[in-house]
Design an enzyme around this catalytic site. Structure first.
Site, mmCIF file in Angstrom:
data_model
loop_
_atom_site.group_PDB
_atom_site.id
_atom_site.type_symbol
_atom_site.label_atom_id
_atom_site.label_comp_id
_atom_site.label_asym_id
_atom_site.label_seq_id
_atom_site.Cartn_x
_atom_site.Cartn_y
_atom_site.Cartn_z
ATOM 1 N N LYS A 1 28.252 65.250 38.179
ATOM 2 C CA LYS A 1 28.840 66.386 37.706
ATOM 3 C C LYS A 1 29.289 66.605 36.326
ATOM 4 C CE LYS A 1 33.279 65.096 39.534
ATOM 5 N NZ LYS A 1 34.304 64.994 40.771
ATOM 6 N N ARG B 1 44.805 65.362 47.960
ATOM 7 C CA ARG B 1 43.889 66.397 47.837
ATOM 8 C C ARG B 1 43.082 66.671 49.048
ATOM 9 N NH1 ARG B 1 39.323 66.238 42.821
ATOM 10 N NH2 ARG B 1 37.868 65.261 44.716
#
Ligand SMILES: *Cc1c(COP(=O)(O)O)cnc(C)c1O
Length: 354
Positions: A35, A128
């Protein structure tokens, strides 16, 4: 074309090999994370040449670009319900924490006549993604096990992303225990115990990685040669695989104090200045639209960054030994934030140096 970001392919392969070797010594397979360079397949090829097993990205559009590479693909971000079709089509494995989503993934896999693998994410405190409650983890595992076209492939955790919680032998032992509890519940072993990202790398060097952790998802440690728990450089790796090159469009001597009443800068902040007299200043044709943050560092450390607006970067060259002219190129090393922004900016040329 400037500005550009250069990728040193040989160094990328080297860093990949170093991390791959380190992981292998501990019985760990790597998912190399793409990414940070928007899944550009020609760059990901460096990971493949470096010997990693899996390729991983948080965005399905990036995994789509990587289809020609033979490695199994992992979707890192919990899937959106609106993208399950693509998830089943382009990812072999996805990280998941929502039963609702996994049921929809199952329907799609059933429709296509394939089996989609999932790694069940648990939250060990970073807050998260992941299931926080232990009973809920076991419940979810049992429910997933009932799905015809979803295979519960493993368990995983993500740390040091939101809460800054550092992976440790203690919290990863908790992951092991949760995995073992799931195995008891479903009556078979889990394939993958995925123990985090580049912040888990230091545990390998310290010989503190729990026995059953056999998988890590690594981006930063390969591309920047830094571990992300304490920000240290990893031994025998390069920190300058990716460099930004920008061009001088103006070079002038100017005072260090702006003249006139100081209001707000282009981003709504009120700047402050120190009077250092007349300085040699260069304007480079790159700006915050490209670099995002100030995570860039001139390779020539005698230069300093004075500031940046959307399309202009201002450098102080007074203390440099070099003789500069308009049109000269200045080179910068990058940290993660700038790397991400520069790779994403369509105004920045990406150039692989083989
Ligand atoms: C981005 C990401 C990684 C890789 O993180 P690095 O710090 O670059 O190693 C691993 N896991 C998940 C879930 C991610 O989103």
């Amino acid at each position: 074309m400037n500005p550009r970001i250069e990728v040193n392919y040989r160094k990328l392969v080297h860093n990949t090999e170093v991390l791959q070797e380190k992981a292998k010594e501990h019985g760990i397979e790597l998912a190399a994370v793409t990414k940070c360079f928007c899944g550009i397949p020609e760059i990901a090829q460096g990971y493949v040449d470096g010997g990693v097993k899996y390729l991983a990205d948080s965005r399905i559009s990036n995994l789509k670009k990587l289809q020609k590479l033979p490695n199994p693909k992992i979707l890192l971000r919990i899937p959106m319900l609106s993208e399950v079709k693509d998830v089943v089509a382009y990812a072999d494995i996805s990280l998941n924490s929502e039963l609702k989503t996994m049921r929809v993934l199952n329907e799609e896999a059933l429709r296509l006549g394939v089996t989609h693998k999932v790694i069940l994410m648990v939250d060990l405190g970073d807050l998260r993604e992941g299931i926080f409650d232990e009973d809920e983890v076991l419940h979810a595992a049992k429910e997933v096990e009932k799905l015809s076209n979803i295979s519960l492939h493993g368990i995983g955790v993500n740390l040091t992303c939101y809460g800054g919680v550092i992976p440790s032998n203690k919290n990863l032992t908790k992951l092991e225990a949760l995995g073992t509890a799931i195995e008891k519940e479903i009556g078979r072993t889990l394939e993958l115990f995925s123990g985090g990202n580049s912040s888990s790398v230091y545990l390998l060097d310290n010989q503190e990685m729990p026995e059953r952790i056999n998988h890590l998802r690594i981006g930063e440690a390969i591309v920047l040669g830094t571990e992300s728990a304490y920000g240290k450089n990893i031994e025998n790796t390069h920190q300058d695989i990716f460099q930004m090159v920008a061009e001088i469009i103006e070079l002038k001597e100017k005072p260090s104090m702006p003249i006139g009443e100081i209001g707000m800068d282009a981003f709504g902040n009120t700047p402050s200045f120190e009077d250092e007299g007349i300085r040699k200043r260069a304007i480079l044709a790159v700006g915050r639209q490209d670099i995002g943050s100030y995570d860039i560092f001139p390779v020539d450390t005698s230069m300093s960054i004075l500031g940046a607006s959307s399309d202009h970067l201002i450098l102080d060259l007074t203390d440099t030994a070099g003789d500069f002219e308009v049109g000269d190129e200045i080179r910068f090393n990058l940290r993660y934030g700038a790397l991400l922004s520069l790779m994403t900016s369509e105004y920045v040329t990406k150039k692989i140096i083989y």
